[in-house]
Design an enzyme around this catalytic site. Structure first.
Site, mmCIF file in Angstrom:
data_model
loop_
_atom_site.group_PDB
_atom_site.id
_atom_site.type_symbol
_atom_site.label_atom_id
_atom_site.label_comp_id
_atom_site.label_asym_id
_atom_site.label_seq_id
_atom_site.Cartn_x
_atom_site.Cartn_y
_atom_site.Cartn_z
ATOM 1 N N HIS A 183 0.839 -1.209 0.000
ATOM 2 C CA HIS A 183 0.000 0.000 0.000
ATOM 3 C C HIS A 183 0.870 1.254 0.000
ATOM 4 O O HIS A 183 1.200 1.799 1.048
ATOM 5 C CB HIS A 183 -0.925 -0.016 1.230
ATOM 6 C CG HIS A 183 -1.968 1.056 1.212
ATOM 7 N ND1 HIS A 183 -3.146 0.969 1.923
ATOM 8 C CD2 HIS A 183 -2.021 2.242 0.564
ATOM 9 C CE1 HIS A 183 -3.866 2.053 1.726
ATOM 10 N NE2 HIS A 183 -3.204 2.852 0.909
ATOM 11 N N HIS B 211 1.549 5.142 -2.214
ATOM 12 C CA HIS B 211 1.055 6.112 -3.206
ATOM 13 C C HIS B 211 2.252 6.862 -3.759
ATOM 14 O O HIS B 211 2.605 7.943 -3.271
ATOM 15 C CB HIS B 211 0.110 7.125 -2.556
ATOM 16 C CG HIS B 211 -1.143 6.561 -1.983
ATOM 17 N ND1 HIS B 211 -2.344 6.582 -2.646
ATOM 18 C CD2 HIS B 211 -1.395 5.960 -0.794
ATOM 19 C CE1 HIS B 211 -3.281 6.021 -1.887
ATOM 20 N NE2 HIS B 211 -2.741 5.631 -0.747
ATOM 21 N N PHE B 212 2.936 6.293 -4.746
ATOM 22 C CA PHE B 212 3.947 7.068 -5.453
ATOM 23 C C PHE B 212 3.173 7.974 -6.418
ATOM 24 O O PHE B 212 2.004 7.745 -6.693
ATOM 25 C CB PHE B 212 4.937 6.131 -6.162
ATOM 26 C CG PHE B 212 5.715 5.234 -5.198
ATOM 27 C CD1 PHE B 212 5.897 5.611 -3.870
ATOM 28 C CD2 PHE B 212 6.263 4.022 -5.620
ATOM 29 C CE1 PHE B 212 6.609 4.803 -2.974
ATOM 30 C CE2 PHE B 212 6.983 3.209 -4.738
ATOM 31 C CZ PHE B 212 7.148 3.592 -3.413
ATOM 32 N N ARG B 213 3.778 9.010 -6.902
ATOM 33 C CA ARG B 213 3.002 10.019 -7.668
ATOM 34 C C ARG B 213 3.376 10.024 -9.142
ATOM 35 O O ARG B 213 3.437 11.089 -9.763
ATOM 36 C CB ARG B 213 3.219 11.404 -7.056
ATOM 37 C CG ARG B 213 2.927 11.510 -5.564
ATOM 38 C CD ARG B 213 1.482 11.197 -5.210
ATOM 39 N NE ARG B 213 1.160 11.657 -3.854
ATOM 40 C CZ ARG B 213 0.124 11.226 -3.153
ATOM 41 N NH1 ARG B 213 -0.691 10.310 -3.656
ATOM 42 N NH2 ARG B 213 -0.111 11.703 -1.946
ATOM 43 N N ASN C 254 -4.447 6.527 -7.378
ATOM 44 C CA ASN C 254 -4.788 7.961 -7.418
ATOM 45 C C ASN C 254 -3.600 8.795 -7.873
ATOM 46 O O ASN C 254 -3.169 9.730 -7.211
ATOM 47 C CB ASN C 254 -5.328 8.437 -6.059
ATOM 48 C CG ASN C 254 -4.391 8.161 -4.893
ATOM 49 O OD1 ASN C 254 -3.601 7.220 -4.924
ATOM 50 N ND2 ASN C 254 -4.474 8.975 -3.862
ATOM 51 N N ASP D 228 0.871 2.956 3.588
ATOM 52 C CA ASP D 228 0.077 4.039 3.001
ATOM 53 C C ASP D 228 0.993 5.239 2.684
ATOM 54 O O ASP D 228 0.570 6.390 2.809
ATOM 55 C CB ASP D 228 -1.063 4.458 3.937
ATOM 56 C CG ASP D 228 -2.161 5.215 3.204
ATOM 57 O OD1 ASP D 228 -2.153 5.241 1.957
ATOM 58 O OD2 ASP D 228 -3.033 5.790 3.885
ATOM 59 N N HIS E 44 3.464 13.928 0.592
ATOM 60 C CA HIS E 44 3.064 15.337 0.469
ATOM 61 C C HIS E 44 4.231 16.187 0.947
ATOM 62 O O HIS E 44 4.910 15.825 1.914
ATOM 63 C CB HIS E 44 1.830 15.619 1.336
ATOM 64 C CG HIS E 44 0.608 14.912 0.854
ATOM 65 N ND1 HIS E 44 -0.095 15.314 -0.272
ATOM 66 C CD2 HIS E 44 -0.031 13.820 1.322
ATOM 67 C CE1 HIS E 44 -1.123 14.492 -0.465
ATOM 68 N NE2 HIS E 44 -1.115 13.571 0.483
HETATM 69 O O1 DOR Z 1 -3.966 10.083 4.005
HETATM 70 C C1 DOR Z 1 -4.126 9.597 2.888
HETATM 71 N N1 DOR Z 1 -3.337 9.960 1.851
HETATM 72 N N2 DOR Z 1 -5.109 8.716 2.688
HETATM 73 C C2 DOR Z 1 -5.443 8.300 1.458
HETATM 74 O O2 DOR Z 1 -6.402 7.571 1.336
HETATM 75 C C3 DOR Z 1 -4.701 8.776 0.276
HETATM 76 C C4 DOR Z 1 -3.356 9.256 0.623
HETATM 77 C C5 DOR Z 1 -2.721 10.069 -0.491
HETATM 78 O O3 DOR Z 1 -2.686 9.578 -1.621
HETATM 79 O O4 DOR Z 1 -2.255 11.164 -0.233
HETATM 80 ZN ZN ZN Z 2 -3.745 4.769 0.755
#
Ligand code: DOR
Ligand code: ZN
Length: 450
Positions: free
Chosen positions: A63, A65-67, A97, A307, A311
């Site tokens: 889980h 989230h690389f961008r 996402n 997760d 940011h």
């Molecule tokens: O805190 C979060 N950040 N929860 C998520 O579901 C997405 C993630 C993000 O992609 O920044």
């Molecule tokens: Zn997530």
């Protein structure tokens, strides 16, 4: 693939316990595990002295989230994968996402192509569900490198959201594989946000996105899984209520996970860390953290994940409630959990079960997650004796910070090995960041899921 690698005399975390000995990898596969001194090095083989170190299967973070694509300046598949390798993670599963959202076959192919050029670890990608992309979800079923479907049942970072019952029914009825749900109830969420709009204190976050929000969605997703006989994985449990409910109602179709940060932080850390600790679903209370540990230990929760959500501190600097939710974690999760183990919270074997074997089982990743002859040569050799304080400047993530800054952690990987190839190296007592050892794209593969 490598010619050969022999790790001598380490404490090997085997499925049945920790045993001192030697492990050999040939052509990317673990060929021999034996007591120390039984295997003689052969000509041309790389020999690593594992004395004083623990050898674990490479950890799997299912889980992150690389961008990439979208915001490679925050994290791309190269920096994210390098951060993973630095933290002993040899496989990651990336969420949809990104920009554009990974919601069809073309977008998935693009991500796989980027990863093949940039990553140094194994990789897999989720396809995101929308209200009307069931045909796209079907089109990637069984595709190499695609690990499952992600449904955001409540809104979070980005615009992926499916919350209407008819759309959810359609997805559960007409797709295969694993559905992973971000379980927060959108209706309750939207009804509560105005009530909290006057609050600028970060404690309001967990009050607004409350336990009931999470529990409603967890129950709803579970009912859908049972009604449609569909495999379901509920991502990041945050509350004792959800974990306790799942302990009685999980059955065979449902698996679940918890984040390192929800096992480590509570309301007091949120107060101290401020927007750094802001995420969805929120960090909650001491009793939730304790209940999550209890349900992890009793087997209700299958794995520990990060997760990882990169940011920037600049974006966070606007303060609560405007600050974006999420924190980086892929490079610190294994040391954080091994520190919990050395502090007596759990055993090293537990950590291997939750971060290696567990994710492999949940997503059907064959021959991964355990030190067994015939399994893939994904390894991490960690130092459980030295404790080092981590600071923001010690990180590989492009956003350059960690919620664990200032904490003293042990379990730092000295070597991270993918398919028998050393991809990251950290000298005991040397720079905490260590050194990348593999060129982008030179190690790691698209994962297969059964
Ligand atoms: O805190 C979060 N950040 N929860 C998520 O579901 C997405 C993630 C993000 O992609 O920044
Ligand atoms: Zn997530």
């Amino acid at each position: 693939m490598s010619g050969g690698l022999l790790i001598q005399n380490s404490m090997m975390a085997l499925p049945n316990g920790i045993v001192q000995g030697d492990l050999r990898v040939v052509d990317g596969i673990i060929t021999t595990i034996a007591p120390n001194g039984v295997i003689d090095p052969v000509f041309g083989e790389i020999v690593i002295d594992g004395n004083g170190l623990h050898l674990l299967p490479g950890a799997i973070d299912p889980h992150v989230h690389f961008r990439d694509p979208g915001h490679p300046e925050k994290e791309d598949l190269e920096s994210g994968s390098r951060a993973a390798a630095s933290g002993g993670i040899t496989s990651f599963l990336d969420m949809p996402n990104t920009l554009p959202n990974a919601i069809n076959r073309t977008a998935l192919k693009e991500k796989l192509s980027l990863a093949s050029k940039k990553a140094v670890t194994h990789h897999g990608f989720f396809i995101g569900a929308t209200a009307n992309n069931t045909a796209d979800l079907q089109s990637v079923e069984g595709m190499e490198g695609v690990c499952g479907i992600k449904i955001f049942m409540g809104s979070s970072t980005g615009d992926l959201l499916v919350h209407e019952q008819r759309h959810l029914e359609d997805i559960f009825a007409n797709t295969g594989g694993v559905i992973a749900t971000h379980a927060e109830d959108e209706k309750r969420l939207q009804s509560r946000i105005p009530q909290f709009s006057h609050r600028k204190d970060i404690a309001a976050h967990a009050e607004c996105r409350d336990v009931e929000c999470a529990l409603i969605a967890t129950k709803r997703a579970s009912a859908l899984a049972k009604d449609h006989n569909h495999r379901l994985h509920i991502v990041h449990l945050t509350s004792g209520a959800e974990a306790d409910w799942l302990s009685l109602n999980k059955g065979n179709l449902i698996t679940t996970e918890v984040c390192t940060q929800h096992l480590t932080f509570d309301q007091d850390d949120v107060e101290d860390l401020g927007v750094r600790a802001l995420m969805n679903p929120p960090i909650r209370y001491t009793e939730d953290r304790d209940a999550l540990w209890k349900r992890l230990k009793d087997g209700t929760i299958d794995c520990v994940v990060t997760d990882h959500a990169p940011h920037t501190l600049e974006a966070k600097s606007v303060g609560y409630p405007q600050a974006p939710a999420g924190m980086p974690g892929v490079e610190t999760s294994l040391p954080v959990m091994l520190t919990h183990a050395m502090d007596g919270k759990c055993s090293v074997g537990d950590v291997v079960n939750w971060m290696c074997a567990g994710p492999a089982r949940v997503y059907g990743m064959k021959n991964k997650g355990s030190l067994i002859e015939g399994y893939d040569g994904d390894l991490t050799l960690v130092d459980l004796e030295t404790r080092r304080v981590i600071n923001d400047s010690d990180t590989w993530t492009k956003v350059g910070w960690t919620p664990y800054a200032g904490r003293e952690l042990t379990g730092w990987p000295v070597y991270t090995i993918v398919d028998g190839v050393v991809v990251h190296r950290r000298e005991v007592g040397g720079a905490l960041r260590g050194m990348p050892m593999a060129l982008p794209g030179s190690a790691g593969r698209a994962l297969r899921f059964e």
